[in-house]
Design a protein around this motif. Sequence first.
Motif, mmCIF file in Angstrom:
data_model
loop_
_atom_site.group_PDB
_atom_site.id
_atom_site.type_symbol
_atom_site.label_atom_id
_atom_site.label_comp_id
_atom_site.label_asym_id
_atom_site.label_seq_id
_atom_site.Cartn_x
_atom_site.Cartn_y
_atom_site.Cartn_z
ATOM 1 N N ASN A 98 0.802 -1.213 0.000
ATOM 2 C CA ASN A 98 0.000 0.000 0.000
ATOM 3 C C ASN A 98 0.843 1.274 0.000
ATOM 4 O OD1 ASN A 98 -2.390 -1.422 -0.011
ATOM 5 N ND2 ASN A 98 -2.608 -1.410 2.220
ATOM 6 N N THR A 99 2.122 1.159 0.312
ATOM 7 C CA THR A 99 2.986 2.341 0.334
ATOM 8 C C THR A 99 3.598 2.641 -1.028
ATOM 9 O OG1 THR A 99 4.926 1.008 0.961
ATOM 10 C CG2 THR A 99 3.579 1.918 2.753
ATOM 11 N N GLY A 100 3.345 1.803 -2.029
ATOM 12 C CA GLY A 100 3.977 1.980 -3.329
ATOM 13 C C GLY A 100 3.551 3.240 -4.063
ATOM 14 N N ASN A 101 2.323 3.732 -3.819
ATOM 15 C CA ASN A 101 1.835 4.911 -4.541
ATOM 16 C C ASN A 101 2.591 6.183 -4.187
ATOM 17 O OD1 ASN A 101 -0.118 3.311 -5.754
ATOM 18 N ND2 ASN A 101 -1.582 3.657 -4.095
ATOM 19 N N SER A 102 3.170 6.236 -3.000
ATOM 20 C CA SER A 102 3.815 7.471 -2.546
ATOM 21 C C SER A 102 5.337 7.399 -2.617
ATOM 22 C CB SER A 102 3.393 7.766 -1.094
ATOM 23 O OG SER A 102 3.750 6.684 -0.240
ATOM 24 N N SER B 1 9.152 6.935 -4.722
ATOM 25 C CA SER B 1 9.825 7.263 -5.971
ATOM 26 C C SER B 1 10.147 5.983 -6.743
ATOM 27 C CB SER B 1 11.109 8.043 -5.693
ATOM 28 O OG SER B 1 12.010 7.247 -4.918
ATOM 29 N N ILE C 143 10.601 2.261 -5.296
ATOM 30 C CA ILE C 143 9.693 1.203 -5.747
ATOM 31 C C ILE C 143 10.470 -0.044 -6.153
ATOM 32 C CG2 ILE C 143 8.132 0.546 -7.627
ATOM 33 C CD1 ILE C 143 6.898 3.285 -7.465
#
Length: 224
Positions: free
Chosen positions: A177-181, A183, A187
């Motif tokens: 869930n932290t992948g959207n925020s 760089s 990633i």
Amino acid sequence: MMASLFSSFDPSANLNLPLNWLSSFIGMLLIPPLFWISPSRSSLIWNKILTTLHKEFKILMASNKMNGSTILFISLFSFVLFNNSLGLFPYIFTSTSHLSFTLTLALPLWLSFMIFGWINNTIHMLAHLVPQGTPPALMPFMVCIETISNVIRPGTLAVRLTANMIAGHLLLTLLGNTGNSLSIYMINILIIVQLMLLTLESAVSVIQAYVFAVLSTLYSSEVN
């Protein structure tokens, strides 16, 4: 956030029906190829694993009175392993992450052992409540301690399997869930970490299925 995080462990699907539990029985579709005249390589490997488990469970049981009973524990290992492994795939329900599923496996198994032991080997079961060499003054306390440890066995079996499956899946979900925020550089690191955790979860799935089956075998050997 919390609702979406735990939604993957929700057994209900569309129309509020618990259709996700059907994933536990998908493995039955794989049974017919095991009976072909010319088995595949995967079938030969699986038969080799089952033969090894049969020999090991036979040693753990240390009794010739229960010939063929290793089939029960091999089937239990196969069933738990299949459900653990199935939960590693995306969008597939993990049955073994629920206490209602693991207790359904552990409680009847333990209860049948206890009923069989107390009816057929009452003196042997009573002797198990007092370890050898216990001082007479400590015997009442040891009986209470051994009784409690015996009663909580199905709970520990179920909670151990459930907790291990939930922990890894939650960690993978939280990191994903932290992948959207992040760089592009972070990633790439996240993907590598996710792959490492997925490899670890694959090992945990096999180990927990093996532990569940071995502990069940040891509990059955105590009633003889």
